[in-house]
Write an enzyme that holds these catalytic residues in place. Structure first.
Site, PDB file in Angstrom:
ATOM      1  N   ARG A  72      36.675  39.364 -43.155  1.00 58.08           N
ATOM      2  CA  ARG A  72      35.639  40.072 -43.989  1.00 58.08           C
ATOM      3  C   ARG A  72      36.452  41.039 -45.423  1.00 58.08           C
ATOM      4  NH1 ARG A  72      33.467  44.423 -43.801  1.00 58.08           N
ATOM      5  NH2 ARG A  72      33.318  44.728 -41.768  1.00 58.08           N
ATOM      6  N   TYR A  85      22.959  28.319 -65.321  1.00 57.47           N
ATOM      7  CA  TYR A  85      22.939  27.399 -64.181  1.00 57.47           C
ATOM      8  C   TYR A  85      21.561  28.005 -63.099  1.00 57.47           C
ATOM      9  CZ  TYR A  85      23.948  25.883 -59.199  1.00 57.47           C
ATOM     10  OH  TYR A  85      23.967  25.239 -58.135  1.00 57.47           O
ATOM     11  N   ASP A  98      30.737  32.470 -66.224  1.00 51.93           N
ATOM     12  CA  ASP A  98      30.899  31.354 -65.185  1.00 51.93           C
ATOM     13  C   ASP A  98      31.508  30.262 -65.738  1.00 51.93           C
ATOM     14  OD1 ASP A  98      30.158  28.966 -63.737  1.00 51.93           O
ATOM     15  OD2 ASP A  98      28.016  29.622 -63.200  1.00 51.93           O
ATOM     16  N   LYS A 100      32.801  23.032 -56.680  1.00 52.70           N
ATOM     17  CA  LYS A 100      32.653  22.048 -57.664  1.00 52.70           C
ATOM     18  C   LYS A 100      34.193  21.417 -58.135  1.00 52.70           C
ATOM     19  CE  LYS A 100      28.680  23.079 -57.565  1.00 52.70           C
ATOM     20  NZ  LYS A 100      27.972  23.935 -58.313  1.00 52.70           N
TER      21      LYS A 100
HETATM   22  C1  LIG Z   1      27.158  25.131 -58.204  1.00 49.67           C
HETATM   23  C2  LIG Z   1      27.208  26.210 -59.532  1.00 49.67           C
HETATM   24  C3  LIG Z   1      27.094  27.709 -58.949  1.00 49.67           C
HETATM   25  C4  LIG Z   1      26.663  28.202 -57.648  1.00 49.67           C
HETATM   26  O1  LIG Z   1      27.755  27.985 -56.805  1.00 49.67           O
HETATM   27  P1  LIG Z   1      27.524  27.719 -55.353  1.00 49.67           P
HETATM   28  O2  LIG Z   1      28.868  27.332 -54.713  1.00 49.67           O
HETATM   29  O3  LIG Z   1      26.455  26.710 -55.161  1.00 49.67           O
HETATM   30  O4  LIG Z   1      26.858  28.889 -54.589  1.00 49.67           O
HETATM   31  C5  LIG Z   1      27.296  28.222 -60.169  1.00 49.67           C
HETATM   32  N1  LIG Z   1      27.376  27.960 -61.620  1.00 49.67           N
HETATM   33  C6  LIG Z   1      27.418  26.907 -61.773  1.00 49.67           C
HETATM   34  C7  LIG Z   1      27.630  26.329 -62.960  1.00 49.67           C
HETATM   35  C8  LIG Z   1      27.533  25.799 -60.604  1.00 49.67           C
HETATM   36  O5  LIG Z   1      27.437  24.542 -61.016  1.00 49.67           O
END
Ligand SMILES: *Cc1c(COP(=O)(O)O)cnc(C)c1O
Length: 374
Positions: free
Chosen positions: A44, A98, A170, A195
């Site tokens: 952690r 998102y 993001d 992703k």
């Molecule tokens: C999937 C995604 C998230 C969130 O991520 P998690 O790993 O599901 O918590 C945030 N922003 C974008 C653009 C995403 O594709």
């Protein structure tokens, strides 16, 4: 000497095995470490060897000073936001966020006395107009989900900087291969590591990359809130990252070819891809995405879009994105199902829109699959 991205993807953060002199970073599953003569290592605390290796590699690929690995993208995003927000503060988000981020901030921030505005990000001046004395963070996401709109990163960063406002992006859709927002003046970069960073649809995690000074603050909050990842996931992510440049280059090439191919077919309506010359912000995308336009595109099928997805054989119907395998999803059925028809229409998400996460398969095989399904 600073190495190229391809070299960094293989080597940054990775270290060998001092015991047997193996070439890859060993998996260190320990949750307990001797505290004499070294910093206290603990899961952690986000500092065990495999989490460190993955974080250093992502930070290097993002051109940032410091990186931190989280258990999910949402954990990274909320930790980054809440570190710098308190009751009475205001945040400006771009309106097409998102889905997970949209539901998370619209649910959690008001409860904490934090207000927000949502603005159309295609004109950076909309951010300037929404700034209030209590605005602390401007948050963007480009290319956006699911219609691949482009926000001018440099313009937004300079508007914020002039007012002493922190910026966060993001960068999941672009991946660190195609777009490095820190080079354009952004303070904090978030990723869903689930992703492109993981890249094989087999793990979940998140990352934040920023300066050492901001990371010191984020890290201390992150320790209080939990949300750290684990050694196994970190080890797998570090391994995945060694091929991220190769994977994303192929995804860029496939997506551009498929976007052009879809555009030329009369049975397809709008095609949204920043690499197409007629995308409204193609010129900006070309500058801020020097690595390529990404593996995400979306398009409208004239007629029954759901019947089309049912007929695909190679391209799998699935939510999530960024894997080596091509997947397709209907925002109507998945990410945007909780929105009203009017809300979807307002952000340009038609009922026959499909979001396509292009994999690393042979381009011709993907085209053939689409042709037979049409
Ligand atoms: C999937 C995604 C998230 C969130 O991520 P998690 O790993 O599901 O918590 C945030 N922003 C974008 C653009 C995403 O594709």
């Amino acid at each position: 000497m600073k190495h190229s991205k391809l070299t960094q993807s293989v080597h940054a953060g990775s270290h060998g095995d001092p015991t047997f002199k193996g070439v890859v970073t060993p998996l260190y599953p320990s949750s307990a470490y001797d505290y004499e003569g070294q910093a206290i290592l603990y899961p952690r605390y986000y500092n065990t060897p495999n989490m460190k290796a993955a974080s250093v590699k992502v930070a290097a690929l993002e051109h940032g000073e410091a990186g931190l690995m989280f258990s999910s993208g949402m954990s990274a995003i909320l930790t980054g936001l809440l570190t710098f927000l308190k009751a009475g503060d205001h945040v400006i988000f771009q309106s097409d966020l998102y889905g997970g981020t949209y539901y998370s901030v619209t649910t959690e921030l008001p409860r904490l006395g934090i207000t927000y505005s949502m603005v159309d990000a295609t004109d950076p001046q909309n951010f300037a107009k929404a700034i209030k004395p209590e605005t602390k963070i401007i948050y963007i996401e480009t290319p956006s989900n699911p219609t691949l709109k482009i926000t001018d990163i440099k313009a937004v960063a300079s508007i914020a900087k002039a007012k002493g406002i922190l910026t966060m992006i993001d960068n999941t859709f672009a991946s660190p291969v195609n777009q490095n927002p820190i080079d354009l003046g952004i303070d904090m970069v978030a990723h869903s590591g689930t992703k492109y960073i993981g890249g094989h649809s087999d793990l979940g995690c998140g990352f934040l990359v920023t300066t050492n000074a901001l990371m010191e603050k984020i890290h201390s909050k992150a320790i209080n809130w939990g949300g750290s990842s684990d050694a196994n996931t970190a080890w797998l992510v570090e391994r995945s990252l060694k091929t991220i440049v190769l994977r994303v280059r192929q995804q860029n090439a496939n997506a551009l070819a498929l976007a052009r191919f879809l555009k030329s077919d009369a049975r397809i309506g709008n095609v949204f891809y920043p690499g197409l010359e007629d995308h409204p912000n193609h010129a900006i995308a070309k500058v801020q995405m020097p690595g390529g336009f990404g593996g995400m595109l979306s398009f409208e099928v004239k007629g029954d879009a759901l019947a089309f997805t049912n007929k695909l054989k190679l391209i799998k119907r699935a939510l999530s994105l960024g894997g080596v395998e091509s997947t397709i999803c209907s925002p109507l059925k998945t990410s945007h199902s909780k929105m009203s028809a009017a809300e979807r229409a307002a952000i340009g998400v038609a009922d026959n829109l499909l979001r396509f996460s292009v994999g690393i398969e042979e381009t011709e095989d993907l085209m053939a699959d689409i042709k037979q399904a049409l």
